[in-house]
Write a protein that holds these residues in place. Structure first.
Motif, PDB file in Angstrom:
ATOM      1  N   VAL A   1       0.848  -1.192   0.000  1.00 12.59           N
ATOM      2  CA  VAL A   1       0.000   0.000   0.000  1.00 12.59           C
ATOM      3  C   VAL A   1       0.882   1.241   0.000  1.00 12.59           C
ATOM      4  O   VAL A   1       1.877   1.310   0.719  1.00 12.59           O
ATOM      5  N   LEU A   2       0.503   2.214  -0.817  1.00 11.84           N
ATOM      6  CA  LEU A   2       1.215   3.492  -0.884  1.00 11.84           C
ATOM      7  C   LEU A   2       0.431   4.539  -0.111  1.00 11.84           C
ATOM      8  O   LEU A   2      -0.747   4.759  -0.380  1.00 11.84           O
ATOM      9  N   TYR A   3       1.084   5.174   0.845  1.00 11.66           N
ATOM     10  CA  TYR A   3       0.507   6.246   1.653  1.00 11.66           C
ATOM     11  C   TYR A   3       1.358   7.502   1.511  1.00 11.66           C
ATOM     12  O   TYR A   3       2.470   7.439   1.009  1.00 11.66           O
ATOM     13  N   GLY A   4       0.866   8.596   2.055  1.00 13.86           N
ATOM     14  CA  GLY A   4       1.667   9.807   2.183  1.00 13.86           C
ATOM     15  C   GLY A   4       2.425   9.759   3.496  1.00 13.86           C
ATOM     16  O   GLY A   4       2.250  10.610   4.358  1.00 13.86           O
ATOM     17  N   ALA A   5       3.236   8.737   3.639  1.00 14.73           N
ATOM     18  CA  ALA A   5       3.983   8.512   4.882  1.00 14.73           C
ATOM     19  C   ALA A   5       5.442   8.221   4.532  1.00 14.73           C
ATOM     20  O   ALA A   5       5.752   7.739   3.444  1.00 14.73           O
ATOM     21  N   ASN A   6       6.317   8.486   5.479  1.00 17.17           N
ATOM     22  CA  ASN A   6       7.739   8.219   5.274  1.00 17.17           C
ATOM     23  C   ASN A   6       7.970   6.757   4.913  1.00 17.17           C
ATOM     24  O   ASN A   6       7.387   5.865   5.521  1.00 17.17           O
ATOM     25  N   GLY A   7       8.801   6.521   3.918  1.00 18.29           N
ATOM     26  CA  GLY A   7       9.173   5.178   3.514  1.00 18.29           C
ATOM     27  C   GLY A   7       8.185   4.461   2.614  1.00 18.29           C
ATOM     28  O   GLY A   7       8.455   3.343   2.179  1.00 18.29           O
ATOM     29  N   ALA A   8       7.049   5.073   2.295  1.00 16.10           N
ATOM     30  CA  ALA A   8       6.006   4.375   1.525  1.00 16.10           C
ATOM     31  C   ALA A   8       6.437   4.056   0.097  1.00 16.10           C
ATOM     32  O   ALA A   8       6.119   2.981  -0.423  1.00 16.10           O
ATOM     33  N   VAL A   9       7.163   4.961  -0.554  1.00 12.18           N
ATOM     34  CA  VAL A   9       7.646   4.681  -1.909  1.00 12.18           C
ATOM     35  C   VAL A   9       8.646   3.532  -1.871  1.00 12.18           C
ATOM     36  O   VAL A   9       8.628   2.649  -2.734  1.00 12.18           O
TER      37      VAL A   9
END
Length: 187
Positions: free
Chosen positions: A13-21
């Motif tokens: 899952v991709l979020y707008g959170a650190n490390g997501a990419v």
């Protein structure tokens, strides 16, 4: 090339959170997920919310992609920074290209590197749909960030076609955004 999608079984899952990419790229490029094979890249350097990926093309130049996904700029966790290198020796939380040789874009061209817009919100709860088309040489990463309805932002890294053929050792390209903290899809 293989098509990878956030709607695939067991997709990260991709979020707008650190490390997501990095989580998504680890699954697609290096580790695999569900029934999807990995694209064949390696991950030679890693630290907290930092990573470098190396193309898996045997017998060809194997360039490196640095991802800085630690809320590096004014876009905070909504964005990551990227830069390519011909060779790397480390991955650090700096944007001055000191992690390797022959960076692109150069610091003179863009001091911070290129920008990846992953989400309109900085949170770990709003999942963002994504699509990656990739192989061991190149990938295109499309993200439905939520900034503009039904509009994907796209970035890419990898080999491009060259009329010089395999003798062109500089045929690697990076494409990202130039403006931080902008929901404008033209940037």
């Amino acid at each position: 090339m293989t098509l990878y999608k956030s709607s695939d079984a067991s997709a990260p899952v991709l979020y707008g959170a650190n490390g997501a990419v990095i989580t998504v790229l680890d699954a697609v490029l290096v580790n695999s997920y569900g029934a999807k094979p990995a694209a064949g890249w390696t991950k030679p350097f890693a630290a907290a919310n930092l990573a470098s990926y190396r193309q898996g093309t045997p017998g060809a130049p194997q360039y490196y992609l640095k991802i800085r996904d630690d809320a590096p700029g004014v876009g905070a966790a909504k964005e990551a920074r990227i830069r390519g290198f011909e060779s790397m020796t480390a991955v650090t939380a700096t944007d001055n290209a000191a992690d390797g040789l022959d960076p692109f874009p150069t610091v003179a061209q863009d001091a911070d590197g290129s920008i990846v817009r992953k989400s309109a919100t900085a949170d770990g709860t709003t999942a963002r749909p994504w699509i990656i088309i990739g192989d061991q040489r190149t990938f295109y990463f499309c993200i439905l960030s939520g900034d503009i309805a039904n509009a994907y932002t796209v970035w890419m890294f990898g080999d491009i076609f060259s009329y010089k053929g395999a003798s062109d050792t500089g045929r690697c390209m990076i494409v990202g955004r130039v403006l931080e903290n902008s929901g404008n899809d033209a940037q």
